[in-house]
Write a protein that holds these residues in place. Sequence first.
Motif, mmCIF file in Angstrom:
data_model
loop_
_atom_site.group_PDB
_atom_site.id
_atom_site.type_symbol
_atom_site.label_atom_id
_atom_site.label_comp_id
_atom_site.label_asym_id
_atom_site.label_seq_id
_atom_site.Cartn_x
_atom_site.Cartn_y
_atom_site.Cartn_z
ATOM 1 N N VAL A 137 0.696 -1.333 0.125
ATOM 2 C CA VAL A 137 -0.022 0.178 -0.029
ATOM 3 C C VAL A 137 1.002 1.354 -0.095
ATOM 4 O O VAL A 137 1.812 1.373 0.817
ATOM 5 C CB VAL A 137 -0.940 -0.067 1.271
ATOM 6 C CG1 VAL A 137 -1.779 1.289 1.281
ATOM 7 C CG2 VAL A 137 -1.738 -1.176 1.353
ATOM 8 N N SER A 138 0.732 2.149 -1.116
ATOM 9 C CA SER A 138 1.399 3.528 -1.076
ATOM 10 C C SER A 138 1.227 4.191 0.207
ATOM 11 O O SER A 138 -0.076 4.264 0.572
ATOM 12 C CB SER A 138 1.120 4.168 -2.307
ATOM 13 O OG SER A 138 -0.054 4.360 -2.177
ATOM 14 N N LYS A 139 2.208 4.710 0.479
ATOM 15 C CA LYS A 139 2.269 5.914 1.940
ATOM 16 C C LYS A 139 2.819 7.139 1.429
ATOM 17 O O LYS A 139 3.418 7.306 0.648
ATOM 18 C CB LYS A 139 2.929 5.065 3.068
ATOM 19 C CG LYS A 139 2.364 3.674 3.490
ATOM 20 C CD LYS A 139 3.212 3.413 4.483
ATOM 21 C CE LYS A 139 2.515 1.980 5.129
ATOM 22 N NZ LYS A 139 3.377 1.366 6.106
ATOM 23 N N PRO A 140 2.328 8.432 2.123
ATOM 24 C CA PRO A 140 2.798 9.633 1.714
ATOM 25 C C PRO A 140 4.214 9.734 2.222
ATOM 26 O O PRO A 140 4.913 9.203 3.268
ATOM 27 C CB PRO A 140 2.249 10.617 2.690
ATOM 28 C CG PRO A 140 1.515 9.702 3.735
ATOM 29 C CD PRO A 140 1.424 8.288 3.176
ATOM 30 N N TRP A 141 5.242 10.376 1.274
ATOM 31 C CA TRP A 141 6.519 10.484 1.390
ATOM 32 C C TRP A 141 6.863 11.594 2.598
ATOM 33 O O TRP A 141 6.309 12.562 2.623
ATOM 34 C CB TRP A 141 7.019 11.017 -0.124
ATOM 35 C CG TRP A 141 8.802 10.998 0.406
ATOM 36 C CD1 TRP A 141 9.725 10.255 0.450
ATOM 37 C CD2 TRP A 141 9.424 12.371 0.510
ATOM 38 N NE1 TRP A 141 10.813 10.673 0.376
ATOM 39 C CE2 TRP A 141 10.765 11.906 0.526
ATOM 40 C CE3 TRP A 141 9.022 13.769 0.542
ATOM 41 C CZ2 TRP A 141 11.963 13.122 0.797
ATOM 42 C CZ3 TRP A 141 9.998 14.812 0.579
ATOM 43 C CH2 TRP A 141 11.327 14.298 0.531
ATOM 44 N N VAL A 142 7.658 10.920 3.439
ATOM 45 C CA VAL A 142 8.333 11.781 4.773
ATOM 46 C C VAL A 142 9.580 12.007 4.374
ATOM 47 O O VAL A 142 10.457 11.181 4.407
ATOM 48 C CB VAL A 142 8.109 10.834 5.985
ATOM 49 C CG1 VAL A 142 8.162 11.747 7.441
ATOM 50 C CG2 VAL A 142 6.476 10.710 6.012
ATOM 51 N N SER A 143 9.992 13.448 4.527
ATOM 52 C CA SER A 143 11.361 13.831 4.228
ATOM 53 C C SER A 143 12.251 13.584 5.508
ATOM 54 O O SER A 143 11.699 13.955 6.566
ATOM 55 C CB SER A 143 11.201 15.468 3.787
ATOM 56 O OG SER A 143 12.567 15.937 3.936
ATOM 57 N N LEU A 144 13.222 12.813 5.416
ATOM 58 C CA LEU A 144 14.405 12.757 6.730
ATOM 59 C C LEU A 144 15.823 13.549 6.264
ATOM 60 O O LEU A 144 16.659 13.152 7.003
ATOM 61 C CB LEU A 144 14.726 11.205 6.452
ATOM 62 C CG LEU A 144 13.734 10.230 6.771
ATOM 63 C CD1 LEU A 144 13.885 8.816 6.797
ATOM 64 C CD2 LEU A 144 12.936 10.825 8.139
ATOM 65 N N GLY A 145 15.527 14.347 5.278
ATOM 66 C CA GLY A 145 16.686 15.312 5.146
ATOM 67 C C GLY A 145 17.751 14.992 4.058
ATOM 68 O O GLY A 145 18.604 15.572 4.014
ATOM 69 N N SER A 146 17.380 14.125 3.156
ATOM 70 C CA SER A 146 17.981 13.520 2.179
ATOM 71 C C SER A 146 18.119 14.665 1.007
ATOM 72 O O SER A 146 19.186 14.879 0.186
ATOM 73 C CB SER A 146 17.632 12.285 1.388
ATOM 74 O OG SER A 146 16.348 12.307 1.249
ATOM 75 N N GLU A 147 17.158 15.555 0.829
ATOM 76 C CA GLU A 147 17.014 16.471 -0.150
ATOM 77 C C GLU A 147 17.854 17.507 -0.056
ATOM 78 O O GLU A 147 18.802 18.321 -0.992
ATOM 79 C CB GLU A 147 15.708 16.979 -0.217
ATOM 80 C CG GLU A 147 15.189 17.638 0.654
ATOM 81 C CD GLU A 147 14.645 17.153 1.986
ATOM 82 O OE1 GLU A 147 14.194 17.895 2.969
ATOM 83 O OE2 GLU A 147 14.587 15.909 1.774
ATOM 84 N N LYS A 148 18.538 17.860 1.452
ATOM 85 C CA LYS A 148 19.438 18.688 1.725
ATOM 86 C C LYS A 148 20.764 18.271 1.010
ATOM 87 O O LYS A 148 21.681 18.854 0.479
ATOM 88 C CB LYS A 148 19.384 19.048 2.935
ATOM 89 C CG LYS A 148 18.165 19.658 3.570
ATOM 90 C CD LYS A 148 18.178 20.145 5.014
ATOM 91 C CE LYS A 148 17.066 20.816 5.551
ATOM 92 N NZ LYS A 148 16.957 21.002 7.089
ATOM 93 N N GLU A 149 21.036 17.026 1.224
ATOM 94 C CA GLU A 149 22.576 16.603 0.877
ATOM 95 C C GLU A 149 22.523 16.417 -0.680
ATOM 96 O O GLU A 149 23.519 16.790 -1.284
ATOM 97 C CB GLU A 149 22.468 15.124 1.461
ATOM 98 C CG GLU A 149 22.584 14.902 2.900
ATOM 99 C CD GLU A 149 22.753 13.414 3.216
ATOM 100 O OE1 GLU A 149 22.585 12.569 2.468
ATOM 101 O OE2 GLU A 149 22.838 13.259 4.653
ATOM 102 N N ILE A 150 21.274 15.936 -1.440
ATOM 103 C CA ILE A 150 21.267 16.231 -2.616
ATOM 104 C C ILE A 150 21.530 17.708 -3.202
ATOM 105 O O ILE A 150 22.289 17.834 -4.212
ATOM 106 C CB ILE A 150 19.976 15.632 -3.320
ATOM 107 C CG1 ILE A 150 19.923 14.273 -3.062
ATOM 108 C CG2 ILE A 150 19.959 15.766 -4.719
ATOM 109 C CD1 ILE A 150 18.473 13.433 -3.272
ATOM 110 N N ASP A 151 20.818 18.542 -2.507
ATOM 111 C CA ASP A 151 21.341 19.954 -3.032
ATOM 112 C C ASP A 151 22.522 20.437 -2.886
ATOM 113 O O ASP A 151 23.066 21.268 -3.637
ATOM 114 C CB ASP A 151 20.004 20.800 -2.176
ATOM 115 C CG ASP A 151 20.019 22.196 -2.678
ATOM 116 O OD1 ASP A 151 20.303 22.266 -3.857
ATOM 117 O OD2 ASP A 151 20.032 23.180 -1.907
ATOM 118 N N GLU A 152 23.154 20.028 -1.790
ATOM 119 C CA GLU A 152 24.485 20.575 -1.624
ATOM 120 C C GLU A 152 25.536 19.885 -2.573
ATOM 121 O O GLU A 152 26.715 20.585 -2.962
ATOM 122 C CB GLU A 152 24.886 19.916 0.042
ATOM 123 C CG GLU A 152 24.350 21.060 1.104
ATOM 124 C CD GLU A 152 24.845 20.276 2.256
ATOM 125 O OE1 GLU A 152 25.586 19.263 2.228
ATOM 126 O OE2 GLU A 152 24.323 21.129 3.416
#
Length: 872
Positions: A137-152
Motif C-alpha cells: 500500500v502506498s504511503k505519503p513521502w516523509v522527508s528525512l533530510g536527504s534532499e538537503k544532501e542532494i542539493d549540496e
Amino acid sequence: MMGMFQLEVNGLKNKSHPEIYPLVLTTKTQEIFNCRVDEDITDEQPYKLIRKEDIFADFVNRAAVSDFYPVKKIIQEYPGDELLLVYDKDFRYGLNFYLIGTEEGKENYLNPLEVPEEQEEYKEHIPEDLYVYKPPVSKPWVSLGSEKEIDEETVKESTKQITYMISRKRSEFGAPIKFSDQNASSVKDAYIECTAYPDKNFTLKQLERDVGMQVVPQIKDISTQTRWTYPQNATTQYHPREFSEEEKKTLEQSKTLTDFLNNVSMSVEIALQQNEIMNVFIDDWKRLAEEEGTFGDKTDTHLKEYQSFTDLHSPTEKMITCVSWHPVIFGLIAVSVAVRLSFEERVHFSGKLLLQPSLILFWSFSDPIHPQLMLESPDDIFCFEFCPSDPNIIAGGCINGQIVMWDITTHADRIENIKVGGSRSKKVTLKPLFLLEPESNKEVMYIRHCAVSSIENGHRKVITDIHWLSDTFEINRLGSVFENRSGISCQLATCSADCTICFWDIRPQKALTPQPTEKKKEESIEIPFDVPSTFLHLDLSWKPFSKIRLSKGETTLDHCPTKISLSDDTLLYKEQDKAAAQDKAVKAGEARPYQNLEEGLANHLEPIDDFCTKFFVGTEEGEVIYTDWKMERDPETGRLMTKKPVSLYTVHDGAVHTVQRSPFYHDIILTVGGWNVAIWKEGVMTGPLLQSCCAPKRYTSGHWSLTRPGVFYIGREDGYLDIWDLLEKTHEPAQSQNICITMITCVKPWTFSAKQQFIAVADYFGTLHILEIPWTLSHPSTNEVSSIHYYFEREVKHLEYVEQRKKIREQEKKDMKLEMEKKKVKMHQKSKEQMEAELKMEYESYLELERNVLVNLGLIKVKETMSYVEMV
C-alpha cells in the motif's frame, strides 16, 4: 604500539557478530597449526580448536610475522585454554578464516540450539491456502533530510558568464593569408605578457584544514664559571729539633734507653731484611683473588647469550658463510649468507637462484629483526673484509670466482653516530649504536655493488679467503715489495679452490687520458643514480696483476688453498689500535681518498729491504704450506714461475678452515682443520709446537682470544664451542659449551670495552649468536704474556731436542750397519784352518755345557761323566 593493534582489532570486528574476528592464514601457518584446507579441515568439520600455548609459541618464534599477531590482545584476554578457528569457505566475513573470541560464541557454534520436533511437525501440516498475498500500500513521502544532501552535492554556477565578440572587416573575408617571422619585441602590440593576478570571481572557500600541533619544551641555556683565584707561590722550611749537649749525655747514660734498644734491635733488623726481600705494600688478598679467578675459579666461566639475529624475511633456507664486526662502530656486525645447497642442487635450481638476491646483512644491537643495510651481489658471498683504511669500502669473494666491491659512504649516516650539526667534526666520540632508538633504523636499504671483477681473467671457482694488504707497502707483478705510493690500502690477496692465489690492485693500471665532454656525458647517463662511481674503472674489466700456483712438485697437480695468513695481517685488537682505526676512519671520511685513486701513481717506487714475503697457506687436503709470493724465472724457458714451498706438513686430516696469527705474538700461527688443532712458529721448520689429538667431532672454525694470549676458541660441527686455555691444559680443551644444534660456520670475538667482550658464533641454519665472554676468559692474569711466551720457547727447545735425537739415532743405525758389514768382510778373509779351529772350540764348549746340564739334572754321575767324555 598496543593502541595501534587495538585499532586494527576493532577494524576486524564484525558488526553483527562482535565475537568474530576474520583472519588470513597463509599456507605455512596452516601447516604449523595443522589446519590445512581440504586435509585437516573439511566441509563436514570446518573448524579447529587451537591451544593458546601454541599461539604464544608462534609469537616467540616469528614475532610480528605471525598471522595471529593482529589479534594478540584478544588471545591474551581469552579466558579459556582453547580457541575456536573456523574456515570461512564462502568468505562470509571477508577472509578465509575467522576466530571466535568468546567462550559463549564457541559453545553456540559447537552446540547450536535445536528446534523442537513439535514445531517442525506443525509447520509441515499448515495448509498452503492459509497464506494470502497482500499487495503493498502506498504511503505519503516523509522527508528525512536527504534532499538537503542532494542539493549540496549538485553543481551550481557560482561565476558570471563572460561573453566575447570577435569581428573583422568584410573586405578581409576570403583573402589569402601569408605567414612570416618577426621579432615580437620590435613590433608594437605584438608581444603580450600574461601575468598572474587574483580574480575575485574565482574564490574558493576553505571548508576543512588539517592542523598539527607539537608541544615544545622551553629550553634555557645557563652557564656557570667558577671564580679563578690568582695562584701564589709559598714555601715553608722546618728546622730539625736537636738535643742539647746535656740532654745527649743524659740519654747516653740512661739504662732504660739501652735496654729498649737491645730488645728492639733484633726485630728491626728482621723487618729491614723483610723489606729488602719482598714488597710489603702489595695487596695479597687482591692478588690471591686474581689468581683464583684466572686459573681455578669455576663460578663464571661459561659464555652467556646476549642476543641473536635471524633473517625472518628470507624465502629460502640460508647459512652464514662469513662474519665481520665493523672496525669503528660498536654494536654493528656484518654477515654474508648463502643458500644451503650442494653443487648438484645449485645446478638443478640455477634458474630460481638467479631471481633471489645474494646479500651481506648489517645487523645492529638496537634492532634484532630488521637489518640496517643489505649489500647486493651477483652471487653468494663466501668471504668479505672491511678496508682497513676506510671501513666504508668492502671487498667480497663470490662462489663463481668474482670479486665484488661496495662503497657505502653515501649511506654512512644511516649506521654511524658521528654527527655534529650535520657535518663531521675533527673531535668526535663514537657511541655504541645500540643506544639509539629502534625506529630510527627500521627501513631496510638495499645497496648495489660498485664493481665486479672480470669472469675470464679471475678465479674459476669459489673464493675461500680474502685479505687487504697493509697501507704501508705494495707489491708488483714479480712479488717485489715497495713503499705504498698512495698511502692507503689499494691491494688485495685472494685464494680460491681453483688452486691459485691472486693479487689485485684497485687503482687504474694506466693513466686515464682526458676524454671529450660528449663521451663523458654519455658515460654519465649509463651509470645508475644509486651506484657510486668510485670503482667504475674496474667493473667487468678488473683482473689480477699476479697469480701464484702451488705446485706439488714432480706431478702436474697443484695444491688447493682454502685459507692464507700474510705476514702483514693487521689485527685491530688492542685499545690503542682501535683508537688509531677510529681516527683513520674519520680522516678517510673527510678526505675520501678512494675518489682519487690516480694520485701518487706517478711517484717513483722505492723498494723496501728486509721485508718478509713468506706466508702460510692451508689447503683442502689438510696441508700447511709455508711459501713465498715472490716469482722467479725458469732458467730454461725464461717464464715467471712460483717458487717451491719452503716447508710442507700434512698435520690435519681434513680441509683447513682457519689460518690465523696470534694478536700477541706475530710469529705464532693457529691452524684448524679436520679433527685437530695445531700451533706453529714462523721460522721453526721441524713441525708444529702443539698438535691436539682427534676430537669427537670435526672442527669447522677457530679464532684467537683478543685479550688473553693463551686462549682460543674452536667451533665444531655438532654445535659445541671448545675453549682452549694453555695455562690450564695443553692436551685438551679447558671446557666445551653447546651453542646451537647444528654446525658452527664462523667464530669472531670483539672487544666492546675493558669490562665487556662479545663473541659472534654463526651456524649452518643462518642464526647469528652473540655471546658475552666472562671475566675469567677476557682478563689476563699477571705475567700471562711472558708465561705463554716461555711455553712456546720451551716447545721450540723440545722440538730441537727431538730433532737432535733423530739425527743421533740415524747415526747409530749407520754405525751398526758398518760394523755388520765389517764382520762379514772378516769372515770372508779368514783361512780354512782358522775356521775349523773356531768350529772345534765351539763344539767343545757345547759338549761341556751339555755335560753340566746332565749332571745338574741327575741323569748321569761324575764317574760316568769321565767315561762319557772319553766316549765322545
